[in-house]
Design a protein around this motif. Structure first.
Motif, PDB file in Angstrom:
ATOM      1  N   ASP A  97       0.811  -1.217   0.000  1.00 17.94           N
ATOM      2  CA  ASP A  97       0.000   0.000   0.000  1.00 17.94           C
ATOM      3  C   ASP A  97       0.849   1.273   0.000  1.00 17.94           C
ATOM      4  N   SER A  98       2.071   1.173  -0.507  1.00 19.24           N
ATOM      5  CA  SER A  98       2.888   2.378  -0.657  1.00 19.24           C
ATOM      6  C   SER A  98       2.374   3.191  -1.841  1.00 19.24           C
ATOM      7  N   GLU A  99       2.752   4.438  -1.895  1.00 23.58           N
ATOM      8  CA  GLU A  99       2.298   5.304  -2.989  1.00 23.58           C
ATOM      9  C   GLU A  99       2.761   4.770  -4.343  1.00 23.58           C
ATOM     10  N   GLU A 100       4.004   4.312  -4.390  1.00 20.84           N
ATOM     11  CA  GLU A 100       4.547   3.771  -5.639  1.00 20.84           C
ATOM     12  C   GLU A 100       3.788   2.516  -6.065  1.00 20.84           C
ATOM     13  N   ALA A 101       3.473   1.644  -5.083  1.00 20.75           N
ATOM     14  CA  ALA A 101       2.746   0.405  -5.387  1.00 20.75           C
ATOM     15  C   ALA A 101       1.336   0.705  -5.883  1.00 20.75           C
ATOM     16  N   PHE A 102       0.691   1.690  -5.280  1.00 23.12           N
ATOM     17  CA  PHE A 102      -0.655   2.059  -5.723  1.00 23.12           C
ATOM     18  C   PHE A 102      -0.634   2.663  -7.128  1.00 23.12           C
ATOM     19  N   ASP A 103       0.399   3.440  -7.443  1.00 21.96           N
ATOM     20  CA  ASP A 103       0.511   4.006  -8.790  1.00 21.96           C
ATOM     21  C   ASP A 103       0.618   2.889  -9.830  1.00 21.96           C
ATOM     22  N   LEU A 104       1.421   1.868  -9.523  1.00 18.04           N
ATOM     23  CA  LEU A 104       1.568   0.730 -10.433  1.00 18.04           C
ATOM     24  C   LEU A 104       0.262  -0.051 -10.537  1.00 18.04           C
ATOM     25  N   LEU A 105      -0.423  -0.235  -9.400  1.00 15.96           N
ATOM     26  CA  LEU A 105      -1.687  -0.962  -9.405  1.00 15.96           C
ATOM     27  C   LEU A 105      -2.718  -0.257 -10.279  1.00 15.96           C
ATOM     28  N   LYS A 106      -2.835   1.052 -10.140  1.00 15.36           N
ATOM     29  CA  LYS A 106      -3.773   1.811 -10.979  1.00 15.36           C
ATOM     30  C   LYS A 106      -3.445   1.654 -12.456  1.00 15.36           C
ATOM     31  N   LYS A 107      -2.168   1.743 -12.763  1.00 16.53           N
ATOM     32  CA  LYS A 107      -1.727   1.616 -14.152  1.00 16.53           C
ATOM     33  C   LYS A 107      -2.126   0.256 -14.720  1.00 16.53           C
ATOM     34  N   GLU A 108      -1.923  -0.797 -13.941  1.00 19.73           N
ATOM     35  CA  GLU A 108      -2.194  -2.135 -14.447  1.00 19.73           C
ATOM     36  C   GLU A 108      -3.694  -2.447 -14.492  1.00 19.73           C
ATOM     37  N   ILE A 109      -4.466  -1.871 -13.584  1.00 16.01           N
ATOM     38  CA  ILE A 109      -5.919  -2.029 -13.665  1.00 16.01           C
ATOM     39  C   ILE A 109      -6.430  -1.423 -14.968  1.00 16.01           C
ATOM     40  N   LYS A 110      -5.870  -0.279 -15.353  1.00 13.55           N
ATOM     41  CA  LYS A 110      -6.310   0.389 -16.579  1.00 13.55           C
ATOM     42  C   LYS A 110      -5.877  -0.377 -17.831  1.00 13.55           C
ATOM     43  N   ARG A 111      -4.810  -1.135 -17.724  1.00 14.31           N
ATOM     44  CA  ARG A 111      -4.311  -1.885 -18.879  1.00 14.31           C
ATOM     45  C   ARG A 111      -4.928  -3.263 -19.013  1.00 14.31           C
ATOM     46  N   ILE A 112      -5.376  -3.829 -17.902  1.00 12.38           N
ATOM     47  CA  ILE A 112      -5.701  -5.252 -17.877  1.00 12.38           C
ATOM     48  C   ILE A 112      -6.841  -5.620 -18.829  1.00 12.38           C
ATOM     49  N   LYS A 113      -7.732  -4.673 -19.078  1.00  4.94           N
ATOM     50  CA  LYS A 113      -8.856  -4.916 -19.991  1.00  4.94           C
ATOM     51  C   LYS A 113      -8.376  -5.302 -21.385  1.00  4.94           C
ATOM     52  N   TRP A 114      -7.239  -4.780 -21.775  1.00  8.66           N
ATOM     53  CA  TRP A 114      -6.742  -4.961 -23.141  1.00  8.66           C
ATOM     54  C   TRP A 114      -5.773  -6.125 -23.273  1.00  8.66           C
ATOM     55  N   LEU A 115      -5.434  -6.788 -22.180  1.00 11.37           N
ATOM     56  CA  LEU A 115      -4.417  -7.829 -22.219  1.00 11.37           C
ATOM     57  C   LEU A 115      -4.971  -9.174 -22.669  1.00 11.37           C
ATOM     58  N   ASP A 116      -4.118  -9.918 -23.336  1.00 10.85           N
ATOM     59  CA  ASP A 116      -4.447 -11.283 -23.749  1.00 10.85           C
ATOM     60  C   ASP A 116      -4.595 -12.150 -22.493  1.00 10.85           C
ATOM     61  N   PRO A 117      -5.590 -13.047 -22.459  1.00  4.61           N
ATOM     62  CA  PRO A 117      -5.738 -13.939 -21.289  1.00  4.61           C
ATOM     63  C   PRO A 117      -4.471 -14.728 -20.990  1.00  4.61           C
ATOM     64  N   ALA A 118      -3.687 -15.037 -22.032  1.00  2.02           N
ATOM     65  CA  ALA A 118      -2.434 -15.774 -21.818  1.00  2.02           C
ATOM     66  C   ALA A 118      -1.456 -14.957 -20.983  1.00  2.02           C
ATOM     67  N   THR A 119      -1.483 -13.631 -21.145  1.00  2.00           N
ATOM     68  CA  THR A 119      -0.616 -12.755 -20.362  1.00  2.00           C
ATOM     69  C   THR A 119      -0.986 -12.819 -18.880  1.00  2.00           C
ATOM     70  N   ILE A 120      -2.286 -12.752 -18.612  1.00  2.00           N
ATOM     71  CA  ILE A 120      -2.764 -12.826 -17.223  1.00  2.00           C
ATOM     72  C   ILE A 120      -2.433 -14.175 -16.607  1.00  2.00           C
ATOM     73  N   GLU A 121      -2.652 -15.231 -17.365  1.00  2.00           N
ATOM     74  CA  GLU A 121      -2.352 -16.574 -16.875  1.00  2.00           C
ATOM     75  C   GLU A 121      -0.871 -16.705 -16.517  1.00  2.00           C
ATOM     76  N   MET A 122      -0.022 -16.125 -17.360  1.00  2.00           N
ATOM     77  CA  MET A 122       1.418 -16.246 -17.176  1.00  2.00           C
ATOM     78  C   MET A 122       1.893 -15.551 -15.904  1.00  2.00           C
ATOM     79  N   CYS A 123       1.428 -14.301 -15.692  1.00  2.00           N
ATOM     80  CA  CYS A 123       1.989 -13.513 -14.587  1.00  2.00           C
ATOM     81  C   CYS A 123       1.208 -13.643 -13.284  1.00  2.00           C
ATOM     82  N   VAL A 124       0.029 -14.233 -13.325  1.00  2.00           N
ATOM     83  CA  VAL A 124      -0.755 -14.387 -12.094  1.00  2.00           C
ATOM     84  C   VAL A 124      -0.728 -15.833 -11.602  1.00  2.00           C
TER      85      VAL A 124
END
Length: 261
Positions: free
Chosen positions: A143-170
């Motif tokens: 919950d650091s400021e830097e971590a939240f900035d990254l989380l926001k960025k990735e939430i905004k990107r995740i809609k456009w990602l290939d399911p294989a990408t999500i499977e790989m990194c999660v």
């Protein structure tokens, strides 16, 4: 309205900044598109946060995110050290959005204790998916400021990602990071039409992806992604000489590793 007069405050200042979005016309327009259960079960401040997010994304296929500490002003469900994450996603599959964002929370070290999903219409067969999550950080620094900035960025990107990408990194390699996984997926897609000319069966998209993400290969794939990121780092990109030197070193390392295996 108290919000417009700046009267809804706590020790840190205004809880919600005055906005045209909170005028009666905009609120009535929004509420006519909501279900009764959504309105009745929403805390006023959280509801108004989502109104603001809705108007940010309704005319485009984007995602808007707001993260606030779980305080008594925002919810009756108050827990020290917890957060409310409000997300508005335009023109997406609701269940898919909820599933992918929940998995992303796990990846970033958050436990989701409660979530809500509601749909708000933007036109015929179009809507904004409104997601509210009550989360607790379970990893130091999550919950650091830097971590939240990254989380926001990735939430905004995740809609456009290939399911294989999500499977790989999660699911497969949580250490990999979404950025690396996205690059690896893109490289696999680029390799397919080139390699398929040699043998379309052996070098199918699925086979290429399986090969580069095997346990014996994933560290090499991550290293290639790191080299790509370093080359195109907008703040300090690798020079041509540095790129060539690192590429030669990486090829030798991969070649030796494969031969030894």
């Amino acid at each position: 309205m108290k919000i417009q007069r700046g009267e809804i405050t706590n020790k840190d200042g205004p809880i919600l900044e005055p906005s045209l979005i909170f005028e009666r016309e905009y609120l009535e327009n929004y509420m006519t598109k909501c279900t009764a259960s959504y309105i009745n079960k929403s805390h006023t401040c959280l509801f108004l946060k989502q109104v603001k997010l809705y108007y940010q994304v309704r005319d485009r296929n984007g995602t808007a995110v707001s993260i606030k500490k779980s305080t008594s002003e925002f919810t009756n469900m108050y827990s020290e050290g917890h957060y409310w994450i409000n997300i508005a996603v335009a023109n997406s599959l609701p269940q898919k959005s909820l599933e992918m964002i929940t998995r992303l929370m796990y990846l970033h070290g958050f436990d989701v204790s409660r979530s809500h999903l509601d749909l708000v219409s933007t036109g015929p067969d179009e809507y904004v998916t409104q997601i509210r999550m009550h989360v607790e950080p379970v990893r130091e620094g999550a919950d650091s400021e830097e971590a939240f900035d990254l989380l926001k960025k990735e939430i905004k990107r995740i809609k456009w990602l290939d399911p294989a990408t999500i499977e790989m990194c999660v699911n497969k390699y949580p250490w990999l990071t979404m950025e690396r996984a996205e690059i690896i997926t893109a490289f696999c897609a680029l390799m397919h039409p080139v390699m398929a000319k040699q043998n379309s069966f052996i070098f199918s998209k699925a086979n290429i992806m399986d090969l580069v993400t095997k346990k014996r290969s994933i560290n090499h794939s991550a290293a290639i992604a790191d080299l790509f990121l370093a080359r195109f780092d907008p703040t300090n990109p690798l020079s041509d000489d540095e790129l060539n030197a690192r590429a030669i070193e990486l090829r030798e390392h991969i070649s030796n590793h494969v031969e030894d295996s």
